[in-house]
Scaffold this motif. Structure first.
Motif, mmCIF file in Angstrom:
data_model
loop_
_atom_site.group_PDB
_atom_site.id
_atom_site.type_symbol
_atom_site.label_atom_id
_atom_site.label_comp_id
_atom_site.label_asym_id
_atom_site.label_seq_id
_atom_site.Cartn_x
_atom_site.Cartn_y
_atom_site.Cartn_z
ATOM 1 N N VAL A 136 -14.003 59.613 26.308
ATOM 2 C CA VAL A 136 -14.487 59.439 27.684
ATOM 3 C C VAL A 136 -13.295 59.316 28.638
ATOM 4 N N ILE A 137 -12.314 58.524 28.261
ATOM 5 C CA ILE A 137 -11.119 58.347 29.103
ATOM 6 C C ILE A 137 -10.387 59.677 29.274
ATOM 7 N N LEU A 138 -10.284 60.473 28.208
ATOM 8 C CA LEU A 138 -9.626 61.777 28.318
ATOM 9 C C LEU A 138 -10.372 62.695 29.283
ATOM 10 N N GLY A 139 -11.686 62.678 29.247
ATOM 11 C CA GLY A 139 -12.468 63.476 30.189
ATOM 12 C C GLY A 139 -12.182 63.066 31.623
ATOM 13 N N ILE A 140 -12.107 61.781 31.867
ATOM 14 C CA ILE A 140 -11.799 61.279 33.210
ATOM 15 C C ILE A 140 -10.385 61.679 33.618
ATOM 16 N N LEU A 141 -9.429 61.627 32.682
ATOM 17 C CA LEU A 141 -8.051 62.037 32.990
ATOM 18 C C LEU A 141 -7.973 63.514 33.383
ATOM 19 N N ILE A 142 -8.741 64.348 32.717
ATOM 20 C CA ILE A 142 -8.742 65.767 33.079
ATOM 21 C C ILE A 142 -9.216 65.927 34.517
ATOM 22 N N TRP A 143 -10.295 65.265 34.872
ATOM 23 C CA TRP A 143 -10.819 65.364 36.244
ATOM 24 C C TRP A 143 -9.807 64.852 37.258
ATOM 25 N N SER A 144 -9.109 63.768 36.948
ATOM 26 C CA SER A 144 -8.209 63.157 37.926
ATOM 27 C C SER A 144 -6.965 64.001 38.192
ATOM 28 N N ARG A 145 -6.579 64.856 37.279
ATOM 29 C CA ARG A 145 -5.375 65.698 37.439
ATOM 30 C C ARG A 145 -5.699 67.142 37.793
ATOM 31 N N TRP A 146 -6.980 67.474 37.858
ATOM 32 C CA TRP A 146 -7.388 68.849 38.085
ATOM 33 C C TRP A 146 -7.172 69.224 39.528
ATOM 34 N N PRO A 147 -6.669 70.400 39.866
ATOM 35 C CA PRO A 147 -6.197 71.495 39.026
ATOM 36 C C PRO A 147 -4.680 71.505 38.853
ATOM 37 N N LEU A 148 -3.999 70.453 39.291
ATOM 38 C CA LEU A 148 -2.541 70.457 39.342
ATOM 39 C C LEU A 148 -1.867 70.776 38.011
ATOM 40 N N ASN A 149 -2.355 70.201 36.951
ATOM 41 C CA ASN A 149 -1.695 70.381 35.658
ATOM 42 C C ASN A 149 -2.569 71.138 34.662
ATOM 43 N N ALA A 150 -3.416 72.010 35.185
ATOM 44 C CA ALA A 150 -4.411 72.687 34.345
ATOM 45 C C ALA A 150 -3.785 73.499 33.217
ATOM 46 N N ALA A 151 -2.634 74.101 33.459
ATOM 47 C CA ALA A 151 -2.051 75.006 32.458
ATOM 48 C C ALA A 151 -1.714 74.290 31.150
ATOM 49 N N TRP A 152 -1.202 73.085 31.213
ATOM 50 C CA TRP A 152 -0.839 72.400 29.975
ATOM 51 C C TRP A 152 -1.739 71.209 29.668
ATOM 52 N N LEU A 153 -2.390 70.661 30.687
ATOM 53 C CA LEU A 153 -3.180 69.459 30.491
ATOM 54 C C LEU A 153 -4.364 69.692 29.565
#
Length: 183
Positions: A136-153
């Motif tokens: 769940v925390i990883l899902g939230i982290l993806i949303w919080s950094r999107w789209p800035l680090n999409a290529a490697w995140l």
């Protein structure tokens, strides 16, 4: 517990442990090479759409007399076009996939938490709960950094999710093996 059921469970424990180890290895490789993991995920998903679209197209043609042919045809073409677009523009696809994977990982984590509470009286249920919370925390982290680090995140976080899923799978199977040996 029925002796036949216990014997079947004992046989499946080794396979479950092997699956968990495979998930751990896949997770570690994806963590070590997150950009390549992201690209691989996008390419595999594009091909899944293309192959699924072709299968749907064949089904639409074969079942055209049963009704709904136009809708089946449009859905199959949508799958194929989506796969081709993803392959032809990986960067835009990866940015979109990052958001979708974030949603998927979040929902997966919620389901793991629910499963953990369903397993609660059994040994090893805490590992499932821990995995669900981390996911769940990883899902939230993806949303919080999107789209800035999409290529490697996306590769990194999917790798972490795979790693923790592998760990809880192995730990649950080991706990199950211990319980079965006591029977």
């Amino acid at each position: 517990m029925n002796a036949d059921i216990a014997e079947d469970l004992k046989k499946s424990v080794g396979l479950t442990i092997a699956l968990g180890v495979l998930l751990i290895i896949l997770g570690l490789v994806t963590i070590a090479l997150p950009l390549w993991g992201t690209i691989a995920i996008a390419i595999v998903l594009a091909w899944v759409f293309i192959i699924g679209g072709v299968i749907r197209l064949v089904y639409a043609i074969q079942s055209r007399q049963t009704g709904g042919f136009l809708l089946k045809l449009l859905v199959s073409l949508l799958y194929i076009i989506l796969g081709i677009l993803l392959l032809s523009n990986l960067l835009a696809g990866i940015v979109t996939l990052t958001l979708l994977v974030g949603i998927f990982i979040f929902v997966e984590g919620v389901f793991e938490v629910v499963v953990a509470f369903q397993l609660r009286p059994r040994d090893g249920w805490g590992w499932t709960l821990f995995s669900g919370i981390v996911t769940v925390i990883l899902g939230i982290l993806i949303w919080s950094r999107w789209p800035l680090n999409a290529a490697w995140l996306i590769g990194l976080l999917v790798g972490i999710s795979l790693l923790f899923s592998g760990i809880w799978t192995v730990m649950y199977a080991v706990a199950l093996r211990r319980s079965l040996n006591q029977v």
